[in-house]
Design a protein around this motif. Structure first.
Motif, PDB file in Angstrom:
ATOM      1  N   LEU A  89       0.847  -1.209   0.000  1.00 20.74           N
ATOM      2  CA  LEU A  89       0.000   0.000   0.000  1.00 20.74           C
ATOM      3  C   LEU A  89       0.875   1.248   0.000  1.00 20.74           C
ATOM      4  O   LEU A  89       1.797   1.362   0.804  1.00 20.74           O
ATOM      5  CB  LEU A  89      -0.928  -0.004   1.220  1.00 20.74           C
ATOM      6  CG  LEU A  89      -1.851  -1.235   1.334  1.00 20.74           C
ATOM      7  CD1 LEU A  89      -2.725  -1.126   2.580  1.00 20.74           C
ATOM      8  CD2 LEU A  89      -2.714  -1.388   0.094  1.00 20.74           C
ATOM      9  N   VAL A  90       0.600   2.188  -0.930  1.00 21.42           N
ATOM     10  CA  VAL A  90       1.363   3.449  -0.999  1.00 21.42           C
ATOM     11  C   VAL A  90       0.380   4.611  -1.083  1.00 21.42           C
ATOM     12  O   VAL A  90      -0.785   4.427  -1.435  1.00 21.42           O
ATOM     13  CB  VAL A  90       2.296   3.494  -2.238  1.00 21.42           C
ATOM     14  CG1 VAL A  90       3.388   2.443  -2.149  1.00 21.42           C
ATOM     15  CG2 VAL A  90       1.512   3.347  -3.529  1.00 21.42           C
ATOM     16  N   LYS A  91       0.877   5.816  -0.763  1.00 17.95           N
ATOM     17  CA  LYS A  91       0.023   7.022  -0.843  1.00 17.95           C
ATOM     18  C   LYS A  91      -0.178   7.413  -2.317  1.00 17.95           C
ATOM     19  O   LYS A  91      -1.220   7.871  -2.727  1.00 17.95           O
ATOM     20  CB  LYS A  91       0.650   8.180  -0.078  1.00 17.95           C
ATOM     21  CG  LYS A  91       0.539   8.036   1.450  1.00 17.95           C
ATOM     22  CD  LYS A  91       0.896   9.351   2.166  1.00 17.95           C
ATOM     23  CE  LYS A  91       0.887   9.173   3.676  1.00 17.95           C
ATOM     24  NZ  LYS A  91       1.745   7.979   4.029  1.00 17.95           N
ATOM     25  N   LYS A 143      11.592  14.731 -16.554  1.00 17.10           N
ATOM     26  CA  LYS A 143      12.852  15.257 -16.006  1.00 17.10           C
ATOM     27  C   LYS A 143      12.582  16.281 -14.915  1.00 17.10           C
ATOM     28  O   LYS A 143      13.168  16.236 -13.848  1.00 17.10           O
ATOM     29  CB  LYS A 143      13.678  15.892 -17.146  1.00 17.10           C
ATOM     30  CG  LYS A 143      15.131  16.162 -16.771  1.00 17.10           C
ATOM     31  CD  LYS A 143      15.969  16.517 -17.989  1.00 17.10           C
ATOM     32  CE  LYS A 143      15.280  17.579 -18.858  1.00 17.10           C
ATOM     33  NZ  LYS A 143      15.961  17.713 -20.168  1.00 17.10           N
ATOM     34  N   GLU A 144      11.570  17.168 -15.191  1.00 18.85           N
ATOM     35  CA  GLU A 144      11.323  18.238 -14.209  1.00 18.85           C
ATOM     36  C   GLU A 144      10.818  17.642 -12.889  1.00 18.85           C
ATOM     37  O   GLU A 144      10.921  18.254 -11.845  1.00 18.85           O
ATOM     38  CB  GLU A 144      10.327  19.283 -14.755  1.00 18.85           C
ATOM     39  CG  GLU A 144       8.881  18.841 -14.861  1.00 18.85           C
ATOM     40  CD  GLU A 144       8.648  17.869 -16.009  1.00 18.85           C
ATOM     41  OE1 GLU A 144       9.574  17.680 -16.825  1.00 18.85           O
ATOM     42  OE2 GLU A 144       7.561  17.268 -16.062  1.00 18.85           O
ATOM     43  N   ALA A 145      10.306  16.397 -12.962  1.00 17.35           N
ATOM     44  CA  ALA A 145       9.839  15.769 -11.707  1.00 17.35           C
ATOM     45  C   ALA A 145      10.961  14.957 -11.067  1.00 17.35           C
ATOM     46  O   ALA A 145      10.736  14.211 -10.117  1.00 17.35           O
ATOM     47  CB  ALA A 145       8.643  14.857 -12.007  1.00 17.35           C
ATOM     48  N   GLY A 146      12.162  15.075 -11.620  1.00 14.12           N
ATOM     49  CA  GLY A 146      13.322  14.406 -11.006  1.00 14.12           C
ATOM     50  C   GLY A 146      13.387  12.930 -11.326  1.00 14.12           C
ATOM     51  O   GLY A 146      14.024  12.142 -10.641  1.00 14.12           O
ATOM     52  N   ASP A 178       5.000  12.323  -6.468  1.00 12.91           N
ATOM     53  CA  ASP A 178       3.670  12.087  -7.024  1.00 12.91           C
ATOM     54  C   ASP A 178       3.554  12.695  -8.420  1.00 12.91           C
ATOM     55  O   ASP A 178       3.901  13.855  -8.636  1.00 12.91           O
ATOM     56  CB  ASP A 178       2.627  12.748  -6.090  1.00 12.91           C
ATOM     57  CG  ASP A 178       1.212  12.345  -6.486  1.00 12.91           C
ATOM     58  OD1 ASP A 178       0.284  12.650  -5.740  1.00 12.91           O
ATOM     59  OD2 ASP A 178       1.069  11.702  -7.555  1.00 12.91           O
ATOM     60  N   MET A 179       3.102  11.895  -9.386  1.00 11.28           N
ATOM     61  CA  MET A 179       2.979  12.420 -10.746  1.00 11.28           C
ATOM     62  C   MET A 179       1.680  13.173 -10.940  1.00 11.28           C
ATOM     63  O   MET A 179       1.383  13.657 -12.021  1.00 11.28           O
ATOM     64  CB  MET A 179       3.043  11.267 -11.744  1.00 11.28           C
ATOM     65  CG  MET A 179       4.453  10.785 -11.986  1.00 11.28           C
ATOM     66  SD  MET A 179       4.381   9.574 -13.279  1.00 11.28           S
ATOM     67  CE  MET A 179       3.473   8.279 -12.426  1.00 11.28           C
ATOM     68  N   GLY A 180       0.845  13.201  -9.889  1.00 11.32           N
ATOM     69  CA  GLY A 180      -0.430  13.944  -9.994  1.00 11.32           C
ATOM     70  C   GLY A 180      -1.354  13.249 -10.966  1.00 11.32           C
ATOM     71  O   GLY A 180      -1.893  12.185 -10.677  1.00 11.32           O
ATOM     72  N   LEU A 206      -2.272  10.858 -13.257  1.00 11.81           N
ATOM     73  CA  LEU A 206      -1.709   9.599 -13.740  1.00 11.81           C
ATOM     74  C   LEU A 206      -2.116   9.305 -15.177  1.00 11.81           C
ATOM     75  O   LEU A 206      -1.350   8.755 -15.958  1.00 11.81           O
ATOM     76  CB  LEU A 206      -2.141   8.441 -12.820  1.00 11.81           C
ATOM     77  CG  LEU A 206      -1.603   8.495 -11.390  1.00 11.81           C
ATOM     78  CD1 LEU A 206      -2.207   7.378 -10.560  1.00 11.81           C
ATOM     79  CD2 LEU A 206      -0.086   8.418 -11.380  1.00 11.81           C
ATOM     80  N   GLU A 207      -3.393   9.660 -15.518  1.00 15.82           N
ATOM     81  CA  GLU A 207      -3.859   9.403 -16.890  1.00 15.82           C
ATOM     82  C   GLU A 207      -2.998  10.181 -17.886  1.00 15.82           C
ATOM     83  O   GLU A 207      -2.597   9.669 -18.924  1.00 15.82           O
ATOM     84  CB  GLU A 207      -5.333   9.824 -17.050  1.00 15.82           C
ATOM     85  CG  GLU A 207      -6.333   8.900 -16.371  1.00 15.82           C
ATOM     86  CD  GLU A 207      -6.357   7.489 -16.977  1.00 15.82           C
ATOM     87  OE1 GLU A 207      -6.881   6.579 -16.325  1.00 15.82           O
ATOM     88  OE2 GLU A 207      -5.819   7.319 -18.099  1.00 15.82           O
ATOM     89  N   ALA A 208      -2.696  11.418 -17.536  1.00 16.22           N
ATOM     90  CA  ALA A 208      -1.875  12.261 -18.438  1.00 16.22           C
ATOM     91  C   ALA A 208      -0.473  11.655 -18.569  1.00 16.22           C
ATOM     92  O   ALA A 208       0.078  11.564 -19.662  1.00 16.22           O
ATOM     93  CB  ALA A 208      -1.799  13.680 -17.896  1.00 16.22           C
ATOM     94  N   ALA A 209       0.064  11.201 -17.432  1.00 14.64           N
ATOM     95  CA  ALA A 209       1.409  10.588 -17.454  1.00 14.64           C
ATOM     96  C   ALA A 209       1.379   9.326 -18.314  1.00 14.64           C
ATOM     97  O   ALA A 209       2.266   9.090 -19.134  1.00 14.64           O
ATOM     98  CB  ALA A 209       1.837  10.254 -16.031  1.00 14.64           C
ATOM     99  N   SER A 210       0.297   8.558 -18.170  1.00 16.93           N
ATOM    100  CA  SER A 210       0.168   7.319 -18.942  1.00 16.93           C
ATOM    101  C   SER A 210       0.162   7.620 -20.436  1.00 16.93           C
ATOM    102  O   SER A 210       0.870   6.989 -21.225  1.00 16.93           O
ATOM    103  CB  SER A 210      -1.133   6.601 -18.546  1.00 16.93           C
ATOM    104  OG  SER A 210      -1.428   5.566 -19.469  1.00 16.93           O
TER     105      SER A 210
END
Ligand code: DER
Length: 237
Positions: A126-128, A158-161, A194-196, A198-202
């Motif tokens: 389980l993760v946040k 990259k900007e998210a490290g 957190d990528m915020g 997720l759908e956009a990241a996907s």
């Protein structure tokens, strides 16, 4: 109770959802393997009949064959009644990271074709938020110019490290790339925070030409079974 005991408890609970006559997606990994053996036990005892398994990896295929579970595939059964599988991470919305065992593509095909997808985990998963455990989101990529694709994946966040590393077989950095059941390679995407969306990241990941699929399973799981030291919880989406 060891972690494996907890995995087994969750797996056995999930197998209660399996009814005679069902087409069942058989997951991959140390948790799902308990569900596969439990199904074969109930078939042997005559408590389950006419179950057809759809394996999500060659490893699970071999386990199911050795246990005598009748098998088929998505070509013959494009709709699966129920899939049972583990996960590497589960967030509060039942989004998952899967595929650290390398089987994410076939898992997402089978579990995405399932009416019900029961996820079985011990509480350590389980993760946040996804990527939160400091472990990677696996991305299956074609072997052709895989370092180019790796670089593009790293550039995306990259900007998210974020960093991206080609997964190699055990034996250090100079070892050959790890090859999936589908003859592809895996790039591990390490997300620092957190990528915020997720759908956009996907979408960003899947748009890259060399990418086949990624290990974020968004909105696919329908039920979550968590086995913890304090007991077991079952939650529907
Ligand atoms: O690699 C995978 O997709 C596995 O299902 C993984 O998500 C869970 O593996 P585990 O049950 O061995 O932790």
């Amino acid at each position: 109770l060891t972690q494996d005991d907890l995995k087994k408890l969750a797996a056995y609970k999930a197998v209660e959802y399996v009814k005679s006559g069902m087409v069942v997606g058989l997951g991959t990994g140390s948790t799902a393997k308990h569900a596969v053996s439990r199904i074969s036990e109930l078939l042997r005892e005559g408590k389950l009949r006419d179950v057809i398994g759809i394996p999500t990896s060659t490893t699970t295929h071999a386990q199911a064959v050795s246990l005598g579970i009748p098998l088929s595939d998505l070509d013959s059964h494009p709709v699966v009644d129920l899939s049972i599988d583990g996960a590497d991470e589960v967030d509060p919305s039942l989004n998952l990271v899967k595929g650290r065992g390398g089987s994410l593509l076939r898992e997402k095909m089978v579990e995405g074709a399932s009416k019900k997808f029961v996820v079985i985990v011990d509480e350590s998963k389980l993760v946040k938020h996804l990527g939160g455990s400091g472990l990677a989101v696996p991305v299956e990529v074609v072997p052709f110019c895989c370092d180019f694709t790796r670089g593009k994946l790293e550039e995306l966040f990259k900007e998210a490290g974020c960093t991206a590393k080609l997964r190699v077989t055990s034996g250090g950095e100079t070892a050959p790339p790890a090859v999936t059941d589908n003859g592809n390679y895996v790039v591990d995407l390490y997300l620092e925070r957190d990528m915020g969306d997720l759908e956009a990241a996907s979408e960003k990941i899947l748009r890259l030409p060399g990418v086949v699929e990624h290990g974020m399973f968004l909105g696919i799981a329908t039920t979550l079974i968590v086995a913890g030291k304090a007991g077991m919880t079952v939650r529907d989406r």
